[in-house]
Design an enzyme around this catalytic site. Structure first.
Site, short mmCIF file in Angstrom:
data_model
loop_
_atom_site.label_atom_id
_atom_site.label_comp_id
_atom_site.label_asym_id
_atom_site.label_seq_id
_atom_site.Cartn_x
_atom_site.Cartn_y
_atom_site.Cartn_z
N LYS A 105 0.98 -1.32 0.05
CA LYS A 105 0.04 -0.09 0.00
C LYS A 105 0.77 1.25 0.14
CE LYS A 105 0.14 -2.24 3.99
NZ LYS A 105 -0.33 -3.34 4.79
N GLY A 134 -6.52 -6.22 3.99
CA GLY A 134 -6.19 -7.71 3.99
C GLY A 134 -7.12 -8.68 3.17
N GLU A 190 3.49 -3.84 10.12
CA GLU A 190 4.62 -3.46 9.13
C GLU A 190 5.93 -3.56 9.48
OE1 GLU A 190 3.41 -2.39 5.97
OE2 GLU A 190 1.89 -3.26 6.91
N LYS A 205 -3.80 3.23 2.87
CA LYS A 205 -4.82 2.66 2.52
C LYS A 205 -6.01 3.48 2.27
CE LYS A 205 -3.67 -1.42 5.16
NZ LYS A 205 -3.41 -2.09 6.48
P1 NDP Z 1 7.72 -10.07 5.62
O1 NDP Z 1 8.83 -9.19 6.20
O2 NDP Z 1 7.16 -10.96 6.25
O3 NDP Z 1 8.19 -10.47 4.00
C1 NDP Z 1 8.95 -9.71 3.18
C2 NDP Z 1 9.67 -10.49 2.28
O4 NDP Z 1 10.65 -9.74 1.52
C3 NDP Z 1 10.58 -11.46 2.95
O5 NDP Z 1 10.48 -12.96 2.57
C4 NDP Z 1 12.23 -11.12 2.94
O6 NDP Z 1 13.04 -12.09 2.95
C5 NDP Z 1 11.83 -10.58 1.41
N1 NDP Z 1 12.88 -9.32 1.10
C6 NDP Z 1 13.16 -8.54 1.66
N2 NDP Z 1 14.07 -7.63 0.98
C7 NDP Z 1 14.06 -8.25 -0.08
C8 NDP Z 1 14.91 -7.80 -1.07
N3 NDP Z 1 15.66 -6.79 -1.33
N4 NDP Z 1 14.82 -8.83 -2.06
C9 NDP Z 1 14.33 -9.55 -2.16
N5 NDP Z 1 13.64 -10.20 -0.98
C10 NDP Z 1 13.35 -9.46 -0.11
O7 NDP Z 1 6.53 -8.93 5.26
P2 NDP Z 1 5.08 -9.01 4.91
O8 NDP Z 1 4.84 -10.44 4.09
O9 NDP Z 1 4.38 -8.85 6.07
O10 NDP Z 1 4.51 -7.65 3.82
C11 NDP Z 1 5.25 -7.67 2.57
C12 NDP Z 1 4.21 -6.53 2.06
O11 NDP Z 1 2.56 -7.04 2.11
C13 NDP Z 1 4.14 -5.06 2.62
O12 NDP Z 1 4.08 -4.24 1.47
C14 NDP Z 1 3.34 -4.95 3.52
O13 NDP Z 1 2.54 -3.73 3.75
C15 NDP Z 1 2.02 -5.80 2.82
N6 NDP Z 1 1.08 -6.47 3.33
C16 NDP Z 1 1.39 -7.19 4.65
C17 NDP Z 1 0.20 -7.62 5.51
C18 NDP Z 1 0.63 -8.69 6.38
O14 NDP Z 1 -0.53 -9.14 7.11
N7 NDP Z 1 1.73 -8.68 6.97
C19 NDP Z 1 -1.41 -7.55 4.75
C20 NDP Z 1 -1.61 -6.66 3.74
C21 NDP Z 1 -0.20 -6.18 3.14
P3 NDP Z 1 13.22 -13.04 4.18
O15 NDP Z 1 12.10 -13.62 4.47
O16 NDP Z 1 14.39 -13.66 3.95
O17 NDP Z 1 13.53 -11.95 5.25
N1 HSE Z 2 0.18 -3.94 9.19
C1 HSE Z 2 -0.95 -3.97 8.47
C2 HSE Z 2 -1.98 -4.05 9.31
C3 HSE Z 2 -1.12 -5.32 7.47
O1 HSE Z 2 -2.04 -4.22 10.61
O2 HSE Z 2 -3.53 -3.74 8.90
C4 HSE Z 2 -2.38 -5.28 6.67
O3 HSE Z 2 -2.41 -4.25 5.53
#
Ligand code: NDP
Ligand code: HSE
Length: 436
Positions: A105, A134, A190, A205
């Site tokens: 977002k 989500g 985040e 958002k």
């Molecule tokens: P995470 O930290 O769990 O995942 C991020 C991933 O990116 C990890 O696998 C990490 O690797 C990888 N990574 C980081 N830097 C790099 C890079 N330079 N090159 C390649 N891979 C990389 O984050 P989330 O999954 O929680 O969030 C991801 C996105 O989704 C964000 O934009 C967040 O705002 C959005 N989001 C998150 C939600 C949630 O519930 N968590 C809900 C809705 C949206 P490694 O695993 O090895 O550390």
């Molecule tokens: N950090 C975000 C939340 C993830 O708590 O709502 C979903 O966008």
């Protein structure tokens, strides 16, 4: 037909959750998409970490640009997060003719105008359902389901982490820092959790929701944001005594003067369904002129709920692969050349009701002074609650609810009330929405 190959940038909570859903439901998804969808490549920063999905048939790399330049890959799923190198990755993917699905977002709110312009130029789709609320399909609901309406306003609990914190503090009396740590461990927060608790994530958002609701460009810099860190147990209890719950709410409302875009703690009547949305759940109320008020509810964060939204976008893109780019649903719901330049209002022009808590000397005439100031500022009072002084105390808390007024009038009244010799300290102000 040949399977569609996808590459996932970032295999963490959301990327891993989406991959797991794609793998588990592969057969059902193929029946819906009309083709098999397979993940051939994925990136992460630490390849030794365990993953939520089966990686045995996925080629892993630490360099996302390798995936973006792979000619075999049709769709890039971006689930790294942030807006630095990730913006370059997404723009490069578009340049290479790939469709993009993202949960990011901040990227869309800050750089969406540029990204969508480039995507339109290259004839590719950038889908972002998972970026807001989500697992709730709120983007699709507003962009497609409500496209016959003039949207009047929307209001939502759109940050799962803050709602989780507020719920645990209220229901179990838990400590703020302790609940935030749990939200981080559960993968809700985040990378920088101040985005969650200071209203920035909800602001991102809200930027997206307002754009697709009102047909305006994305403009995060004009969103007013206020976090939940200043909410006290005392205010939660007084609000409850008056029949309200305190929630962090994102509000986008079209008025005659312009659009209000605001995220802040809000008193909501406890009889409203949205006041009873607890934990990591999100809910968005959307009021259209034809449909009336509609409410959307579901998990606002977490691996599989967000993965569900990512996968739905992937399926949409697969279905559209053979369609004419000119005739696809526009990225921001309105045709790109039809976005309107409606002003976004300053906070002084917000129109809402307020909860005020002040501390004053327990003697006659004090309440009259306060109410006279409010009347002089053209503010009507809805309710007053005065508590008896604590033992050996001469200062009493006074709680007032106002009717809807303009924020600059309220600011002027607060400044005058704080100057009264009988009032001590600052007046605590929380906005109130009846959402009727
Ligand atoms: P995470 O930290 O769990 O995942 C991020 C991933 O990116 C990890 O696998 C990490 O690797 C990888 N990574 C980081 N830097 C790099 C890079 N330079 N090159 C390649 N891979 C990389 O984050 P989330 O999954 O929680 O969030 C991801 C996105 O989704 C964000 O934009 C967040 O705002 C959005 N989001 C998150 C939600 C949630 O519930 N968590 C809900 C809705 C949206 P490694 O695993 O090895 O550390
Ligand atoms: N950090 C975000 C939340 C993830 O708590 O709502 C979903 O966008």
């Amino acid at each position: 037909m040949k399977p569609v190959k996808i590459g996932i940038l970032g295999l963490g909570t959301v990327g891993g959750g989406a991959a797991k859903v794609l793998q588990r439901n592969a057969a059902e998804i193929a029946r819906r998409a009309g083709r098999e969808i397979i993940i051939t490549r994925a990136s992460a920063s630490d390849l030794s970490k365990p993953r939520l999905c089966d990686t045995s048939n996925i080629e892993m790399t630490t360099n996302g640009f390798d995936i973006i330049s792979d000619p075999e890959i049709d769709i890039i799923v971006e689930t790294i997060g942030g807006a630095g190198v990730v913006k370059d990755m997404v723009l490069q993917a578009i340049e290479n003719g790939k469709h993009v699905v993202t949960a990011n977002k901040s990227l869309i709110a800050l750089h969406g105008n540029e990204i969508f312009a480039k995507a339109s130029e290259k004839g590719v789709i950038v889908a972002f359902e998972a970026a807001v609320a989500g697992g709730i399909p709120i983007i699709k609901a507003i962009r497609e389901g409500l496209s016959g309406n003039q949207i009047e306003w929307l209001a939502g609990i759109i940050n799962g982490t803050s709602n989780f914190i507020l719920t645990e503090m209220r229901d179990k009396g838990r400590d703020f820092a302790d609940v935030l740590a749990e939200a981080q461990a559960l993968g809700y927060a985040e990378a920088d959790p101040t985005f969650d608790v200071e209203g920035i994530d909800a602001g991102h958002k809200l930027t997206i929701l307002a754009s697709i609701a009102f047909g305006i460009p994305l403009q995060f810099d004009k969103v007013y944001t206020e976090g939940i860190t200043q909410i006290t147990r005392t205010d939660v209890e007084y609000a409850e005594q008056l029949g309200y719950r305190i929630k962090s709410l994102g509000v986008a409302r079209k008025t005659e003067k312009g659009i209000e875009l605001r995220v802040h703690p809000t008193l909501i009547p406890e009889r409203r369904l949205i006041a009873n949305v607890n934990g990591v759940m999100n809910a968005v109320l959307v009021k259209g002129d034809a449909v009336g008020a509609t409410l959307y509810y579901g998990a606002g964060a977490g691996a599989e709920p967000t993965g569900s939204a990512v996968v739905a976008d992937v399926i949409d893109v697969v279905r559209a692969l053979t369609s004419d780019p000119e005739n696809r649903v526009p990225h921001l719901a309105f045709q790109a050349n039809a976005l309107a330049d409606i002003p976004v209002l300053d906070s002084g022009d917000f129109q809402t009701a307020y909860y005020l808590r002040l501390h004053a000397e327990d003697k006659s005439g004090v309440l009259a002074d306060v109410t006279r100031i409010l009347a002089d500022c053209d503010i009507s009072i809805e309710a007053i609650l005065q508590k008896p002084p604590a033992k050996n105390e001469t200062i009493v808390p006074i709680i007032l609810l106002t009717q809807v007024t303009q924020e600059h009038k309220l600011n002027a009244a607060i400044a005058k009330i704080e100057q009264l010799e009988t009032v001590s300290g600052k007046v605590n102000r929380i906005r109130l929405e009846t959402l009727g």
